[in-house]
Design an enzyme around this catalytic site. Sequence first.
Site, PDB file in Angstrom:
ATOM      1  N   ILE A  44       0.882  -1.162   0.115  1.00  0.00           N
ATOM      2  CA  ILE A  44       0.139   0.047   0.010  1.00  0.00           C
ATOM      3  C   ILE A  44       0.891   1.206  -0.105  1.00  0.00           C
ATOM      4  O   ILE A  44       0.382   2.372  -0.132  1.00  0.00           O
ATOM      5  CB  ILE A  44      -1.018   0.136   1.144  1.00  0.00           C
ATOM      6  CG1 ILE A  44      -0.455   0.060   2.579  1.00  0.00           C
ATOM      7  CG2 ILE A  44      -1.866  -1.013   0.971  1.00  0.00           C
ATOM      8  CD1 ILE A  44      -1.297   0.219   3.631  1.00  0.00           C
ATOM      9  N   THR A  92      -6.124   3.615  16.386  1.00  0.00           N
ATOM     10  CA  THR A  92      -5.691   3.088  17.839  1.00  0.00           C
ATOM     11  C   THR A  92      -6.172   3.996  18.859  1.00  0.00           C
ATOM     12  O   THR A  92      -5.971   5.214  18.663  1.00  0.00           O
ATOM     13  CB  THR A  92      -4.187   3.042  17.552  1.00  0.00           C
ATOM     14  OG1 THR A  92      -3.894   2.632  18.873  1.00  0.00           O
ATOM     15  CG2 THR A  92      -3.621   4.207  17.121  1.00  0.00           C
ATOM     16  N   ASP A  93      -6.303   3.657  20.201  1.00  0.00           N
ATOM     17  CA  ASP A  93      -6.294   4.237  21.290  1.00  0.00           C
ATOM     18  C   ASP A  93      -5.015   4.959  21.622  1.00  0.00           C
ATOM     19  O   ASP A  93      -4.953   6.002  22.277  1.00  0.00           O
ATOM     20  CB  ASP A  93      -6.448   3.213  22.533  1.00  0.00           C
ATOM     21  CG  ASP A  93      -5.332   2.160  22.398  1.00  0.00           C
ATOM     22  OD1 ASP A  93      -5.235   1.623  21.634  1.00  0.00           O
ATOM     23  OD2 ASP A  93      -4.906   2.049  23.730  1.00  0.00           O
ATOM     24  N   TYR A 138       4.447   5.575  17.220  1.00  0.00           N
ATOM     25  CA  TYR A 138       3.256   4.934  16.581  1.00  0.00           C
ATOM     26  C   TYR A 138       2.052   5.594  16.417  1.00  0.00           C
ATOM     27  O   TYR A 138       1.246   5.840  15.620  1.00  0.00           O
ATOM     28  CB  TYR A 138       3.444   3.259  17.392  1.00  0.00           C
ATOM     29  CG  TYR A 138       1.907   2.739  17.016  1.00  0.00           C
ATOM     30  CD1 TYR A 138       1.732   2.020  15.815  1.00  0.00           C
ATOM     31  CD2 TYR A 138       0.962   2.533  17.974  1.00  0.00           C
ATOM     32  CE1 TYR A 138       0.510   1.320  15.541  1.00  0.00           C
ATOM     33  CE2 TYR A 138      -0.206   1.897  17.553  1.00  0.00           C
ATOM     34  CZ  TYR A 138      -0.256   1.172  16.549  1.00  0.00           C
ATOM     35  OH  TYR A 138      -1.442   0.493  16.080  1.00  0.00           O
TER      36      TYR A 138
HETATM   37  N1  LIG Z   1      -2.677  -5.027  17.688  1.00  0.00           N
HETATM   38  C1  LIG Z   1      -3.034  -4.086  18.554  1.00  0.00           C
HETATM   39  O1  LIG Z   1      -3.114  -4.267  19.749  1.00  0.00           O
HETATM   40  C2  LIG Z   1      -3.682  -2.863  18.044  1.00  0.00           C
HETATM   41  C3  LIG Z   1      -4.369  -1.975  19.055  1.00  0.00           C
HETATM   42  C4  LIG Z   1      -4.938  -1.000  18.651  1.00  0.00           C
HETATM   43  C5  LIG Z   1      -5.220  -0.844  17.234  1.00  0.00           C
HETATM   44  N2  LIG Z   1      -4.556  -1.421  16.125  1.00  0.00           N
HETATM   45  C6  LIG Z   1      -4.646  -1.274  14.860  1.00  0.00           C
HETATM   46  O2  LIG Z   1      -5.704  -2.478  14.358  1.00  0.00           O
HETATM   47  C7  LIG Z   1      -5.141  -2.792  12.989  1.00  0.00           C
HETATM   48  C8  LIG Z   1      -4.996  -4.043  12.712  1.00  0.00           C
HETATM   49  O3  LIG Z   1      -3.844  -4.528  13.632  1.00  0.00           O
HETATM   50  P1  LIG Z   1      -3.264  -6.029  13.613  1.00  0.00           P
HETATM   51  O4  LIG Z   1      -2.738  -6.125  15.102  1.00  0.00           O
HETATM   52  O5  LIG Z   1      -4.153  -7.086  12.958  1.00  0.00           O
HETATM   53  O6  LIG Z   1      -1.773  -5.826  12.617  1.00  0.00           O
HETATM   54  P2  LIG Z   1      -0.808  -6.902  12.176  1.00  0.00           P
HETATM   55  O7  LIG Z   1      -1.130  -8.215  12.959  1.00  0.00           O
HETATM   56  O8  LIG Z   1       0.513  -6.209  12.723  1.00  0.00           O
HETATM   57  O9  LIG Z   1      -1.229  -6.951  10.601  1.00  0.00           O
HETATM   58  C9  LIG Z   1      -0.695  -5.741   9.854  1.00  0.00           C
HETATM   59  C10 LIG Z   1      -0.612  -6.281   8.369  1.00  0.00           C
HETATM   60  O10 LIG Z   1      -0.254  -5.225   7.572  1.00  0.00           O
HETATM   61  C11 LIG Z   1       0.745  -5.872   6.686  1.00  0.00           C
HETATM   62  N3  LIG Z   1       1.576  -4.709   6.087  1.00  0.00           N
HETATM   63  C12 LIG Z   1       2.528  -3.826   6.711  1.00  0.00           C
HETATM   64  N4  LIG Z   1       2.924  -2.944   5.769  1.00  0.00           N
HETATM   65  C13 LIG Z   1       2.227  -3.082   4.532  1.00  0.00           C
HETATM   66  C14 LIG Z   1       2.385  -2.546   3.314  1.00  0.00           C
HETATM   67  N5  LIG Z   1       3.194  -1.387   2.893  1.00  0.00           N
HETATM   68  N6  LIG Z   1       1.292  -2.946   2.370  1.00  0.00           N
HETATM   69  C15 LIG Z   1       0.410  -4.188   2.696  1.00  0.00           C
HETATM   70  N7  LIG Z   1       0.427  -4.540   3.813  1.00  0.00           N
HETATM   71  C16 LIG Z   1       1.467  -4.217   4.879  1.00  0.00           C
HETATM   72  C17 LIG Z   1       1.818  -6.649   7.863  1.00  0.00           C
HETATM   73  O11 LIG Z   1       2.701  -7.294   7.125  1.00  0.00           O
HETATM   74  P3  LIG Z   1       4.022  -7.533   7.823  1.00  0.00           P
HETATM   75  O12 LIG Z   1       3.740  -8.298   9.113  1.00  0.00           O
HETATM   76  O13 LIG Z   1       4.782  -8.109   6.724  1.00  0.00           O
HETATM   77  O14 LIG Z   1       4.828  -6.317   8.403  1.00  0.00           O
HETATM   78  C18 LIG Z   1       0.693  -7.305   8.399  1.00  0.00           C
HETATM   79  O15 LIG Z   1       0.272  -8.661   7.733  1.00  0.00           O
HETATM   80  C19 LIG Z   1      -3.826  -1.766  12.572  1.00  0.00           C
HETATM   81  O16 LIG Z   1      -4.417  -0.452  12.059  1.00  0.00           O
HETATM   82  C20 LIG Z   1      -3.697  -1.183  14.094  1.00  0.00           C
HETATM   83  O17 LIG Z   1      -2.861  -0.216  14.080  1.00  0.00           O
HETATM   84  C21 LIG Z   1      -3.977  -2.846  16.749  1.00  0.00           C
END
Ligand SMILES: NC(=O)c1ccc[n+]([C@@H]2O[C@H](COP(=O)([O-])OP(=O)(O)OC[C@H]3O[C@@H](n4cnc5c(N)ncnc54)[C@H](OP(=O)(O)O)[C@@H]3O)[C@@H](O)[C@H]2O)c1
Length: 292
Positions: free
Chosen positions: A39, A103-104, A127
């Site tokens: 992206i 995110t929070d 972040y």
């Molecule tokens: N995890 C938490 O506790 C948390 C809390 C609050 C909000 N959020 C938000 O919730 C959403 C989902 O989080 P999640 O935990 O599911 O995240 P995640 O498991 O880290 O998944 C993110 C995915 O995006 C991929 N990605 C990274 N760079 C990219 C690029 N340039 N193009 C396409 N894909 C790319 C990653 O690939 P790689 O692994 O290869 O980098 C990974 O597969 C995010 O927006 C996050 O900020 C998460």
Amino acid sequence: MKTVLVTGANGQLGNSIRQRVVGYPGYAFLFTDVDTLDICDASAVHAYVKEKKVDYVLNCAAYTAVDKAEEDEALCLRINRDAVRNLGEAAHRVGARVIHVSTDYVFDGTNYLPYVETDVTCPASVYGRTKLAGEQALQEACPDAVIIRTAWLYSEYGNNFVKTMLRLGNEKDEIRVVFDQIGSPTYAGDLAVAILTILEKAEGGSFVPGIYHFSDEGVCSWYDFTVKILQLAGLKARVLPIETKDYPAKAARPHFSVLNKAKIKATYGLTVPHWEESLHACLKLSGNLSKQ
Ligand SMILES: NC(=O)c1ccc[n+]([C@@H]2O[C@H](COP(=O)([O-])OP(=O)(O)OC[C@H]3O[C@@H](n4cnc5c(N)ncnc54)[C@H](OP(=O)(O)O)[C@@H]3O)[C@@H](O)[C@H]2O)c1
């Protein structure tokens, strides 16, 4: 048949959506990750959205390594801000709708009442700042996007707090966990259902753009969360409460991350499970629930 592009589909949320789309036969889902659609590549994003005639973009891609981000700000900004703008511009150009996740961490965690969408943002980490910049970039590029801020996400997939505590609970007799950070654990499966519900409502003509807060119901500390994880998994390690100052990390964490979900529940008619109920379901699905 509507075409739905899911970005970052190999992550926790992306996989959770993938797992649940069988209940949504009226949509053709295109699951992509960085290897199939980076992206950050604006021209690739524009071409993909146009060629595939995308109607909806569910952006699950992000840079989520909170501590690493402190020393990797340029890449974090490219993924969490610039790439989100790319998606917004590409979607806006073809009239597609965007549902994006934030995110929070856009808050500094000094509140004592659950955060509402209109509370003043004040991120305390790279972040958090890049995610807030992403929200703003998306709203400029595609004003009628839905942005969902969530917190404390865990699932059967990838690396997350629940998996770490299960590993430590198996390896150690004692685990020290902070008790002075309060929030609401959120099962990615519940967020996936919320996003798919919004998609359906959008098709029914009830797409209401804006910022929303979503987490599971209930509130606890990381310490309380760990006690419950170990109890449900039947692990005997002792959990000791410690203060944040005794667990130094590169990035500052909000002490209070509780999100008020009234807006998303009222607008989209969502019923949100309690975090304990969803934790039970996740541990059962992943084979980690104690038989007793
Ligand atoms: N995890 C938490 O506790 C948390 C809390 C609050 C909000 N959020 C938000 O919730 C959403 C989902 O989080 P999640 O935990 O599911 O995240 P995640 O498991 O880290 O998944 C993110 C995915 O995006 C991929 N990605 C990274 N760079 C990219 C690029 N340039 N193009 C396409 N894909 C790319 C990653 O690939 P790689 O692994 O290869 O980098 C990974 O597969 C995010 O927006 C996050 O900020 C998460």
